[in-house]
Design a protein around this motif. Sequence first.
Motif, short mmCIF file in Angstrom:
data_model
loop_
_atom_site.label_atom_id
_atom_site.label_comp_id
_atom_site.label_asym_id
_atom_site.label_seq_id
_atom_site.Cartn_x
_atom_site.Cartn_y
_atom_site.Cartn_z
N SER A 1 23.83 80.96 10.33
CA SER A 1 24.29 79.82 11.14
C SER A 1 23.45 78.59 10.81
CB SER A 1 24.19 80.14 12.63
OG SER A 1 22.84 80.31 13.02
N VAL A 2 24.04 77.42 11.04
CA VAL A 2 23.37 76.15 10.71
C VAL A 2 23.04 75.38 11.98
CG1 VAL A 2 24.40 76.00 8.43
CG2 VAL A 2 25.58 74.98 10.37
N GLU A 3 22.01 74.54 11.89
CA GLU A 3 21.48 73.86 13.07
C GLU A 3 22.25 72.60 13.46
OE1 GLU A 3 17.32 73.12 12.16
OE2 GLU A 3 16.77 75.00 13.15
N ASP A 4 23.11 72.10 12.59
CA ASP A 4 23.74 70.80 12.85
C ASP A 4 25.27 70.87 12.84
OD1 ASP A 4 24.08 71.28 10.16
OD2 ASP A 4 23.01 69.49 9.47
N ASN A 5 25.80 72.04 13.11
CA ASN A 5 27.25 72.24 13.15
C ASN A 5 27.84 71.56 14.38
OD1 ASN A 5 29.87 73.31 13.30
ND2 ASN A 5 29.15 75.30 14.04
N PRO A 6 28.78 70.61 14.20
CA PRO A 6 29.38 69.95 15.38
C PRO A 6 30.60 70.68 15.94
CG PRO A 6 30.12 68.86 13.39
CD PRO A 6 29.19 69.97 12.94
N PHE A 7 31.04 71.75 15.28
CA PHE A 7 32.27 72.43 15.67
C PHE A 7 31.99 73.60 16.61
CE2 PHE A 7 33.72 70.35 11.75
CZ PHE A 7 34.92 69.81 12.18
N MET A 8 32.88 73.80 17.56
CA MET A 8 32.79 74.92 18.49
C MET A 8 33.59 76.10 17.94
SD MET A 8 30.83 73.84 20.85
CE MET A 8 30.15 72.25 21.31
N ALA A 9 33.19 77.33 18.29
CA ALA A 9 32.29 77.65 19.36
C ALA A 9 30.84 77.80 18.89
CB ALA A 9 32.74 78.96 20.01
N GLY A 10 30.56 77.51 17.64
CA GLY A 10 29.26 77.83 17.08
C GLY A 10 28.22 76.74 17.10
N ALA A 11 28.50 75.60 17.73
CA ALA A 11 27.55 74.49 17.70
C ALA A 11 26.34 74.78 18.58
CB ALA A 11 28.23 73.21 18.17
N TYR A 12 25.16 74.51 18.02
CA TYR A 12 23.93 74.45 18.82
C TYR A 12 23.00 73.43 18.17
CZ TYR A 12 21.81 77.58 15.29
OH TYR A 12 21.35 78.14 14.12
N HIS A 13 22.03 72.97 18.92
CA HIS A 13 21.09 71.94 18.45
C HIS A 13 19.83 72.64 17.97
CE1 HIS A 13 19.52 67.86 18.22
NE2 HIS A 13 18.42 68.25 18.84
N GLY A 14 19.63 72.68 16.66
CA GLY A 14 18.55 73.45 16.09
C GLY A 14 17.17 72.90 16.42
N VAL A 15 16.16 73.78 16.36
CA VAL A 15 14.79 73.37 16.69
C VAL A 15 14.22 72.44 15.63
CG1 VAL A 15 14.31 75.41 18.08
CG2 VAL A 15 13.84 75.45 15.62
N GLY A 16 14.85 72.36 14.48
CA GLY A 16 14.41 71.41 13.46
C GLY A 16 15.00 70.02 13.61
N GLU A 17 15.85 69.84 14.61
CA GLU A 17 16.49 68.54 14.86
C GLU A 17 15.62 67.67 15.76
OE1 GLU A 17 19.82 67.65 13.77
OE2 GLU A 17 19.52 69.36 12.45
N GLY A 18 15.97 66.38 15.84
CA GLY A 18 15.28 65.47 16.73
C GLY A 18 15.69 65.70 18.18
N ASP A 19 15.23 64.82 19.06
CA ASP A 19 15.49 65.01 20.49
C ASP A 19 16.98 64.87 20.81
OD1 ASP A 19 14.41 65.46 23.15
OD2 ASP A 19 15.00 63.39 23.58
N VAL A 20 17.61 63.84 20.26
CA VAL A 20 19.04 63.62 20.46
C VAL A 20 19.62 63.13 19.14
CG1 VAL A 20 20.83 62.51 21.87
CG2 VAL A 20 18.56 62.91 22.84
N VAL A 21 20.84 63.55 18.82
CA VAL A 21 21.45 63.16 17.55
C VAL A 21 22.97 63.15 17.71
CG1 VAL A 21 21.64 65.51 16.63
CG2 VAL A 21 21.32 63.60 15.05
N ILE A 22 23.64 62.37 16.86
CA ILE A 22 25.10 62.33 16.83
C ILE A 22 25.59 62.94 15.53
CG2 ILE A 22 27.11 60.81 16.55
CD1 ILE A 22 26.34 61.02 19.40
N ASN A 23 26.41 64.00 15.64
CA ASN A 23 27.06 64.62 14.49
C ASN A 23 28.57 64.47 14.64
OD1 ASN A 23 24.59 65.60 13.43
ND2 ASN A 23 24.67 67.35 14.79
N VAL A 24 29.26 64.24 13.54
CA VAL A 24 30.71 64.01 13.58
C VAL A 24 31.40 65.00 12.66
CG1 VAL A 24 32.55 62.41 12.91
CG2 VAL A 24 30.61 61.58 14.24
N GLY A 25 32.45 65.62 13.18
CA GLY A 25 33.28 66.52 12.39
C GLY A 25 34.64 65.90 12.15
N ILE A 26 35.02 65.79 10.89
CA ILE A 26 36.30 65.17 10.55
C ILE A 26 37.36 66.24 10.36
CG2 ILE A 26 35.26 63.12 9.55
CD1 ILE A 26 35.83 64.38 6.78
N SER A 27 38.59 65.81 10.11
CA SER A 27 39.68 66.73 9.86
C SER A 27 40.61 66.08 8.84
CB SER A 27 40.41 67.07 11.16
OG SER A 27 41.36 68.08 10.93
N GLY A 28 41.82 66.62 8.69
CA GLY A 28 42.77 65.98 7.79
C GLY A 28 43.50 66.88 6.82
#
Length: 452
Positions: free
Chosen positions: A193-220
């Motif tokens: 699993s990866v620390e910066d996944n913005p998609f559910m149901a697997g999203a979590y904020h990894g311990v290597g991340e900053g305090d708050v961050v914005i991640n965007v998931g696109i589609s198409g």
Amino acid sequence: MINKLEILETNRMIQEQQLDVRTITMGISLLDCAHPDVDVFNENIYNKIVSKAKNLVKVGSELEKELGIPIVNKRISVTPIAIAAAACKTDSYVSIAQTLDRAAKDVGVDFIGGFSALVQKGATPADVILMNSLAEALSVTDKVCASVNVGSTKNGMNMDVIKDMGQIILDCARYTKDRESIGCAKLVVFCNSVEDNPFMAGAYHGVGEGDVVINVGISGPGVIRSALKSVRGKDFETLCEMIKKTAFKITRVGQLVAQEASSRLDVPFGIIDLSLAPTPAVGDSIADIFREMGLEEAGAPGTTAALALLNDNVKKGGVMASSYVGGLSGAFIPVSEDKGMIEAVQRGALTLEKLEAMTCVCSVGLDMVAIPGDTKASTISGIIADESAIGMINQKTTAVRIIPVHGKKIGDIVEFGGLLGYAPVMPVNNFSNDDFINRGGRIPAPIHSFKN
């Protein structure tokens, strides 16, 4: 400088080809909320989530109106609760899940992810409490999503937890049997699993991340399919070039949304996830891309090659369009969320075994697959083990989000609603694997994991 033709092209992708930004996900660290009293911990995490995410939905809605780009979901991911709550003196984390749910509802987001445990090498007491809380927690909440990472290329596979997860998934199905076992749709089992996944149901904020961050998931997917119409009958090099060019354009839209959201929320920009995420809507299907490539149905011979081609060229094109690409990035193949995949299953073109083969080259793995409710726990554990082995050996993320729907049998249709769509119940191989699963212990990391 963006010219008039590019603006018109983007408008056409939005209006005619189902282009959207699937999610703006705010990642929030809960490490500074730790407290031995679970009530104090709950108060701390509620206050932090609400204070940090209070304007997330507002800003997302403003960007939709100003840019004319649909933003389907606004979401939150938090530090894995088994880590953040490890100091709490309690034998259940259900109240924590309820607090996450209340915070998500109060700020208006669609989902909150991070009711999670990372147990690829071993489980702490907190990990055990979280896993034992999963079934009840997912049954009494609406917006909470959960994940458990059971393996990695570096650490091997935790077969003790994989065995337990088979039964936990059945418990989730039973706890939500009056709602088509929907609890299982909010739980994913990962390898790598990866620390910066913005998609559910697997999203979590990894311990290597900053305090708050914005991640965007696109589609198409619809945009890719439409672009490929212009190269029908052309060779594979031409096909790949068209996918790369189109992925670049799609990613630039996501980059614009991410930068604007980051600026307005005064939160650092994390990553763009390039994943093509389908929906049940007509014209928004990965399976339709396969048809445009020349396959009668998803699952026909050549499907795995087509998916590998698609996944690789989406990455190649998208990575040039953003400074920070991360998450899962590629192509999702959820069954219930993709109308074309549903049709392929109903026609008999797509089986569970073919889906497993395809997961070797897609973004994640077996996703939103409905199976009979009387499937044994050991069978589910075996499916998780197979997927985890693919991820471990191939150094990629794989996952299982499988739904043994209580009371349903092969061929029944299960309605989940919204983006989760609907799914035909698929057959599974019921030959026994009990002796294998009951061995316990860990499968060691593969030889190529030693790179120091």
